[in-house]
Motif scaffolding. Structure first.
Motif, short mmCIF file in Angstrom:
data_model
loop_
_atom_site.label_atom_id
_atom_site.label_comp_id
_atom_site.label_asym_id
_atom_site.label_seq_id
_atom_site.Cartn_x
_atom_site.Cartn_y
_atom_site.Cartn_z
N SER A 132 0.82 -1.21 0.00
CA SER A 132 0.00 0.00 0.00
C SER A 132 0.86 1.28 0.00
N ARG A 133 2.16 1.15 0.28
CA ARG A 133 3.02 2.35 0.35
C ARG A 133 3.93 2.49 -0.87
N ALA A 134 3.61 1.78 -1.94
CA ALA A 134 4.50 1.76 -3.11
C ALA A 134 4.82 3.14 -3.66
N ALA A 139 11.14 9.66 2.66
CA ALA A 139 10.90 10.58 3.78
C ALA A 139 9.48 10.45 4.32
N GLN A 140 8.61 9.80 3.55
CA GLN A 140 7.21 9.66 3.99
C GLN A 140 6.97 8.33 4.69
N LEU A 141 8.04 7.59 4.93
CA LEU A 141 7.87 6.29 5.57
C LEU A 141 8.27 6.37 7.04
N SER A 142 7.64 5.53 7.85
CA SER A 142 8.15 5.39 9.22
C SER A 142 9.42 4.55 9.12
N GLN A 143 10.22 4.54 10.19
CA GLN A 143 11.49 3.83 10.14
C GLN A 143 11.29 2.34 9.84
N GLY A 144 10.27 1.77 10.48
CA GLY A 144 10.00 0.34 10.26
C GLY A 144 9.63 0.07 8.81
N GLU A 145 8.83 0.98 8.24
CA GLU A 145 8.43 0.81 6.84
C GLU A 145 9.65 0.90 5.91
N ALA A 146 10.58 1.84 6.24
CA ALA A 146 11.78 1.98 5.41
C ALA A 146 12.60 0.70 5.45
N THR D 10 -3.09 14.08 8.98
CA THR D 10 -3.35 13.30 7.77
C THR D 10 -2.33 13.66 6.69
N PHE D 11 -1.68 12.64 6.13
CA PHE D 11 -0.76 12.88 5.02
C PHE D 11 -1.40 12.40 3.72
N SER D 12 -1.15 13.11 2.63
CA SER D 12 -1.62 12.63 1.33
C SER D 12 -0.39 12.21 0.51
N THR D 39 2.78 -0.48 16.98
CA THR D 39 3.57 -1.17 15.95
C THR D 39 4.19 -0.17 14.99
N SER D 40 4.98 -0.69 14.06
CA SER D 40 5.62 0.15 13.05
C SER D 40 4.55 0.88 12.24
N GLY D 41 4.69 2.18 12.12
CA GLY D 41 3.73 2.96 11.35
C GLY D 41 2.50 3.36 12.15
N ALA D 42 2.52 3.15 13.47
CA ALA D 42 1.34 3.46 14.28
C ALA D 42 1.18 4.96 14.48
N GLY D 43 2.28 5.70 14.38
CA GLY D 43 2.17 7.15 14.53
C GLY D 43 2.98 7.72 15.67
N LYS D 44 3.86 6.91 16.27
CA LYS D 44 4.64 7.37 17.43
C LYS D 44 5.51 8.57 17.07
N THR D 45 6.29 8.41 16.00
CA THR D 45 7.19 9.50 15.61
C THR D 45 6.41 10.75 15.25
N THR D 46 5.29 10.56 14.53
CA THR D 46 4.47 11.71 14.15
C THR D 46 3.96 12.45 15.38
N LEU D 47 3.55 11.69 16.40
CA LEU D 47 3.04 12.31 17.62
C LEU D 47 4.12 13.17 18.28
N PHE D 88 16.11 11.77 18.39
CA PHE D 88 15.43 11.41 17.15
C PHE D 88 15.66 9.95 16.83
N GLN D 89 14.65 9.35 16.18
CA GLN D 89 14.76 7.92 15.89
C GLN D 89 15.99 7.64 15.02
N ASP D 90 16.27 8.58 14.08
CA ASP D 90 17.44 8.38 13.21
C ASP D 90 18.62 9.26 13.63
N1 LIG Z 1 5.78 13.03 5.71
C1 LIG Z 1 4.94 12.00 5.57
N2 LIG Z 1 4.25 11.87 4.42
C2 LIG Z 1 3.41 10.83 4.25
N3 LIG Z 1 3.20 9.88 5.13
C3 LIG Z 1 3.88 9.92 6.30
C4 LIG Z 1 4.78 10.98 6.57
N4 LIG Z 1 5.31 10.78 7.81
C5 LIG Z 1 4.75 9.64 8.29
N5 LIG Z 1 3.88 9.13 7.38
C6 LIG Z 1 3.09 7.92 7.56
O1 LIG Z 1 2.38 8.04 8.77
C7 LIG Z 1 2.35 6.77 9.45
C8 LIG Z 1 2.91 6.94 10.84
O2 LIG Z 1 4.31 7.19 10.76
P1 LIG Z 1 5.24 7.28 12.03
O3 LIG Z 1 6.65 7.58 11.54
O4 LIG Z 1 4.65 8.23 13.01
O5 LIG Z 1 5.18 5.80 12.61
P2 LIG Z 1 5.96 5.18 13.85
O6 LIG Z 1 4.94 4.76 14.83
O7 LIG Z 1 7.01 6.11 14.31
O8 LIG Z 1 6.62 3.89 13.16
P3 LIG Z 1 8.05 3.21 13.42
O9 LIG Z 1 7.97 2.43 14.67
O10 LIG Z 1 8.22 2.31 12.23
O11 LIG Z 1 9.05 4.32 13.45
C9 LIG Z 1 3.14 5.79 8.61
O12 LIG Z 1 2.26 5.00 7.85
C10 LIG Z 1 3.96 6.69 7.68
O13 LIG Z 1 4.15 6.08 6.44
#
Ligand SMILES: Nc1ncnc2c1ncn2[C@@H]1O[C@H](COP(=O)(O)OP(=O)(O)OP(=O)(O)O)[C@@H](O)[C@H]1O
Ligand SMILES: Nc1ncnc2c1ncn2[C@@H]1O[C@H](COP(=O)(O)OP(=O)(O)OP(=O)(O)O)[C@@H](O)[C@H]1O
Ligand SMILES: [Mg+2]
Ligand SMILES: [Mg+2]
Lengths: 223, 292, 292, 223
Positions: A132-134, A139-146, D10-12, D39-47, D88-90
């Motif tokens: 779904s993230r193709a 930069a738009q991926l979470s670390q786990g997704e990357a 919300t990201f597009s 889990t990975s992609g749950a939104g932790k980093t975004t929060l 930062f995570q990275d």
């Molecule tokens: N700049 C962005 N543009 C589009 N989508 C984004 C962007 N930043 C994050 N996302 C999406 O938002 C969702 C949450 O991302 P986030 O990095 O907050 O996850 P996370 O909980 O930190 O995951 P992880 O444990 O893998 O680091 C993910 O699906 C990610 O792909």
């Protein structure tokens, strides 16, 4: 298939000398599944870099797929790497390309027929649960997704050897298990696997041969 | 594979955006300046050639020769190395000419009983005689003819001409040197930029085993495309500038330099400019290789 | 804090390495070319002024005036707007002059019973009379004086001069425009480069809460340092080039342009160049702001 | 101290819309230790990014240290960040500076007197066990070492709030425990801590209040 003989790698940082690898020797046969473990800074990443020719050992012999790695020229190193699938610890996705393009790129550069590319890329993405993230950029991926995208790129070529550096470092347990299953599947289909991880417990779970590094020394080789 | 490489090159170009544009414009500028200098130099060259035509050496004759003697004399004068054109001025012609010089006071001449002026031959020197030595040699030969009373006109016009040519040569060298330096800097800067932008990308490409050609070829192609675009733009700029400026420059040129026509670059010159641009761009791409 | 900012700027400069060097050299080039053009233009300006001095207008008089009449006439002529210098040429002077013109045939003059030439006043026009209208006006006034028989010399010398000035102006505009464009491109390119090299760094700095001044000031300072270094280099280049070239150029200049001395930029001009370089560099650094 | 009210982000990505945060509300008081997991992609980093003003919420209110974060101007955001320690995570280390300079930089930019800088930097490095690598550049560090350097940078200012995003993602258990001890020490000295981690087990170990995210929703807030 893979053989190291008395390998040293020493870095100098100003006056300080760091022995990232000290006299490491081992041999891995075709079709093995080997776990490489050790604490942070033990030398796991350095060992893998030596295997794919990104780091020249200070001393010792390295043979991969019948090639004497330290003596290879640039184009031979490139050819070797095309036979290896590598998951880098820091993903190393091309920032200006989408996830799809990052994976398709390696196929295209190899001259894979266009008709097959899309199917193979999506096949790999599906395996790591990222279809779904193709169209997202790194930069738009979470670390786990990357990390999962990097794994998809490594396996899309179905390489004879897979080198995975901490492929589940940023994943929760559930997802880590899924990824380990993906790696096991690839192994089952005949790929030799080296999986580097700091999770000492993983060796017990996966029940495979384990190499343990400590400050650059191979202190255990069992399983 | 070729399609892949070309599409990669265009992709890089698009990504480099403003920077690629800068590089293209800098190449345009360097080439346009080079071309403009070329045009001006070649027109000044024409002007110098014209001035050479206007330089006159006057050979005064002892007596006004009859038709047969004149023909033989003219043939011998023309045979002297360094003589390009000759015009015979009879005593009557000379008197008419004097009246013109006197202007308002021309009536003075009429008060003179007989025409006191000598017949003469006016010479135009050829390019062969443009070194001071050749000119002296020519003057000596003319002076040695029995019919000749005196040769007026010295070697100083030659010195003037060669000084002018030296000046033009120096300006050309200076301008050429500066433009060359600027072009090299441009290419270096643009290359460094592109390389810098691609540094991580190149590293990652190598790590995933991309063949060298896929890593470098797009860079080379991108450089060539930039150079080509820059050169085409430069040609367009020069053409437009020429069209706009020539009608205004021509009267000025003819007034100050005595040059009737202000000419443009020949097609071969344009082709050379375009080739130079492409090469320059390719060089930039190629330097990528040396850079790492 | 200031120490911190300046040291950050120098650190950036060192890191940018080859690119910073390119930027400095490009600024040097642009300013050196500007300076060289300035020197050439001002020297040509001197030459034009000298030429103007050499232009002669001859006012022929009806009769040779006696001393008193001459003094009054000369005063009235000098009062005409546009007249700079005046020289009285008596009938005897004119005859001597004619002999010089005739050269070899001067003996003709002796065959004339009495001196047939008129007395005249030779005028040098001032800069005021350098427009065609002013020149026509001046000629009309001179022609209207009762003692004057005829005025020789038309407005065409003025036209020539003003055409020359127009040509110089156009060259100046062209060269200035190209250099300006090149300088802007240079600055843009250098800035883009520095920005690109600093992109991640800037992002990280902002993320750790570095104050804006710590993020931007080094960029501005770095630009200014680059510009200053480039300008100083340009001044050095110009000085050395002048020292080397002037001895060779001066005889040439005097031969072709009638200009005895080839002058350098005044101190104020050098200061302006240095200021322009620093400003250019600062502009580059400042554009960083607009760029994000 | 920290309060979120109905926050959405919300990201597009092309036609796809990703709800990284969906209607998240909670409140954290001064001196709390909160674990953020999912889990990975749950939104932790975004929060966390929303908290330090790197991401503007699509909707909702965010208050940190009494400031309305989404409405802050650039210099106010910078001031806010100087009151926060962020891991930062990275890692996000400045690549052209040594580990020492990376940490000293934040002190210098704040105008800390020179005489104190060296001592404070080495103090922080000692806490994360990295004093021997002070002169190394980020590219010369293992991933785990980079993560520890990032933690040292976050704590060198002794900030009132510490936001740590996966600070032990690349560390083995032994070292992870040490790092958690460092974070606990800081918390004990009065700093409010939010620790994001994908290790669901950690919550049980640390026995602290836990916020659980799932696909951007806050599904659990307990402890
Ligand atoms: N700049 C962005 N543009 C589009 N989508 C984004 C962007 N930043 C994050 N996302 C999406 O938002 C969702 C949450 O991302 P986030 O990095 O907050 O996850 P996370 O909980 O930190 O995951 P992880 O444990 O893998 O680091 C993910 O699906 C990610 O792909
Ligand atoms: N290019 C380099 N220059 C100097 N030192 C280096 C370099 N690369 C690695 N090192 C050092 O070598 C040691 C081993 O590093 P390596 O990255 O192999 O560790 P690792 O086992 O992968 O650790 P982690 O689990 O944290 O990723 C570390 O102390 C590291 O700082
Ligand atoms: Mg590692
Ligand atoms: Mg995250």
């Amino acid at each position: 298939m893979i053989e190291l003989q008395g390998v040293w790698k020493t870095f100098s940082v100003g006056p300080v000398r760091v022995h990232a690898l000290s006299d490491v020797s081992f041999r891995i046969s075709r079709g093995e599944f080997v776990i490489l473990t050790g604490t942070s800074g033990a030398g796991k990443t350095t060992l893998l870099r030596v295997l794919y020719g990104a780091e020249r050992p200070t001393e010792g012999e390295v043979e991969v797929l019948g090639r004497d790695v330290p003596s290879l020229g640039r184009s031979e190193v490139a050819a070797l790497r095309r036979s290896l699938g590598v998951v880098f610890q820091d993903a190393k996705l091309l920032p200006a390309r989408t996830v799809y393009d990052n994976i398709a790129f390696v196929l295209r550069a190899l001259g894979t027929p266009r008709s097959q590319i899309t199917a193979r890329v999506f096949d790999a993405l599906r395996k790591v649960g990222l279809s779904s993230r193709a169209q997202a950029y790194p930069a738009q991926l979470s670390q786990g997704e990357a990390q999962r995208a990097a794994l998809a790129r490594a396996i899309v070529r179905k390489p004879p050897i897979l080198l995975a550096d901490e492929p589940t470092g940023n994943l929760d347990e559930g997802m880590a298990t899924e990824i380990h299953d993906v790696i096991k599947d690839i192994w089952t289909s005949g790929t030799t696997v080296i999986l580097a991880t700091h999770q000492a417990g993983l060796a017990a779970v996966l029940k495979r041969r384990t190499l343990v590094l400590e400050r650059g020394r191979l202190i255990k080789d069992q399983g | 594979m070729v399609g892949f490489l070309v599409s990669e090159a265009f992709r890089d170009l698009r990504r480099a955006g403003r920077v690629a544009l800068s590089a293209i414009l800098l190449i345009t500028l360097a080439l346009a300046a080079l071309g403009a200098f070329w045009i001006v130099t070649s027109n000044l060259g024409h002007a110098v050639a014209r001035w050479r035509d206007r330089v006159r050496i006057v050979v005064y004759l002892r007596h006004e020769p009859d038709a047969a003697a004149l023909a033989s004399l003219m043939a011998r004068v023309k045979a002297v190395p360094g003589v390009a054109g000759t015009t015979y001025v009879s005593r009557a012609d000379a008197l008419a000419s004097l009246k013109r010089v006197l202007g308002k006071d021309a009536s003075v001449v009429d008060q003179i009983g007989q025409n006191p002026l000598s017949a003469s031959i006016e010479l135009t020197p050829s390019a062969d005689a443009s070194t001071p030595e050749a000119a002296r040699e020519m003057l000596a030969r003319l002076g040695a003819m029995p019919e000749v009373e005196e040769v007026a006109g010295s070697a100083d016009w030659v010195e003037r001409l060669s000084e002018w040519q030296r000046l033009l040569g120096m300006i050309g060298l200076g301008v050429g040197g500066i433009l060359g330096l600027a072009a090299i800097l441009t290419v270096t800067t643009a290359t460094t930029l592109v390389l810098h932008a691609r540094r991580h990308e190149t590293e990652i490409m190598r790590l995933v085993g991309a063949p060298e050609i896929a890593v470098r070829m797009p860079l080379l192609l991108q450089g060539m495309i930039q150079g080509l675009l820059g050169a085409l733009l430069a040609v367009a700029v020069l053409t437009v500038a020429y069209r706009l400026a020539a009608p205004h420059l021509e009267p000025l040129m003819s007034l100050t330099l005595g040059l009737g026509e202000f000419s443009f670059l020949p097609p071969a010159g344009l082709a050379a400019l375009i080739g130079a641009g492409t090469l320059l761009g390719a060089l930039g791409g190629w330097l990528a290789r040396a850079g790492r």
